[in-house]
Design an enzyme around this catalytic site. Sequence first.
Site, PDB file in Angstrom:
ATOM      1  N   ASP A   1      44.660  40.510  38.515  1.00  0.00           N
ATOM      2  CA  ASP A   1      45.664  40.827  37.503  1.00  0.00           C
ATOM      3  C   ASP A   1      45.357  40.115  36.182  1.00  0.00           C
ATOM      4  O   ASP A   1      45.291  40.735  35.111  1.00  0.00           O
ATOM      5  CB  ASP A   1      47.045  40.401  38.019  1.00  0.00           C
ATOM      6  CG  ASP A   1      48.168  41.248  37.461  1.00  0.00           C
ATOM      7  OD1 ASP A   1      47.943  42.435  37.199  1.00  0.00           O
ATOM      8  OD2 ASP A   1      49.272  40.712  37.295  1.00  0.00           O
TER       9      ASP A   1
ATOM     10  N   THR B   1      50.331  46.621  43.117  1.00  0.00           N
ATOM     11  CA  THR B   1      49.775  45.418  43.740  1.00  0.00           C
ATOM     12  C   THR B   1      49.735  45.537  45.263  1.00  0.00           C
ATOM     13  O   THR B   1      48.797  45.039  45.902  1.00  0.00           O
ATOM     14  CB  THR B   1      50.593  44.176  43.349  1.00  0.00           C
ATOM     15  OG1 THR B   1      51.978  44.391  43.628  1.00  0.00           O
ATOM     16  CG2 THR B   1      50.425  43.876  41.871  1.00  0.00           C
TER      17      THR B   1
END
Length: 279
Positions: free
Chosen positions: A84, A175
């Site tokens: 990320d 995610t």
Amino acid sequence: MSINWLRFVSPSLKKPPLFHLCHLPPPPSSSSSAVIVAMSYDKELAAAKKAASLAARLCQKVQKALLQSDVQSKNDKSPVTVADYGSQALVSFVLQQEFPDNFSLVAEEDSKDLRKDGGQEIVERITKLVNDSLTSDGSYNVTLSTEGVLKAIDNGRSEGGSQGRHWVLDPIDGTKGFLRGDQYAIALALLEGGKVVLGVLACPNLPLTSLSDAGQHSPNNKVGCLFFAVVGGGTYMQPLDGSSAVKVITIYYNFLLLISVCICNFYNYMGSPGASKCC
């Protein structure tokens, strides 16, 4: 984050989106307004594609290592954290290099947690991944320090707004999909005066076979593609390896309209003052 861009492209993340593809035609000789509008964002589109592609490759590398490890990270979130932050650092760095005098990025992360005690190991992992990605690309003769990577991440803290030019980024959307080896995306868009004029969606795990015309198959079960659109210029898809683009006609939605909806949702999620003006 909770907003999932891929849900707008496909009703189900487990099933690839359905598209009709056609080979990219030669540029028309017409000087119509639509062509002029599309061509006016050539530099921005090239930069956005490069940034999203680099971020996608970094995420592929992290996910591959995750899936090969003994730890499947249902509780350990460090792999997705590394990807990320690394994704955001790369996109931020590339866009700032290409547009140093007119750079504003609204993104999800900042370096606050990384600067806390105990964060040094993750920062070093992120820095190595970012530098490896930049080196493999070869466009930028630079090696970032850990502080340089943290600053690149923090450069995504613009508040945006309805005036001027702003890039908007979701460094990893999906995610949960990332952690289980499924679908996720790197989503990037450009706003001018509160309107989305350009969108890029990198899908590192999307099989190219699902995007082929009937009777055509992608060799070796290749995965990874990049969708992109410019206002007035149509929507295109190309493999992440940079091979030829094909025009896309989605049977569900207009791609740039979807990007607009997602950007507005993202602005609302981030609490940006530009949210009500762009929706």
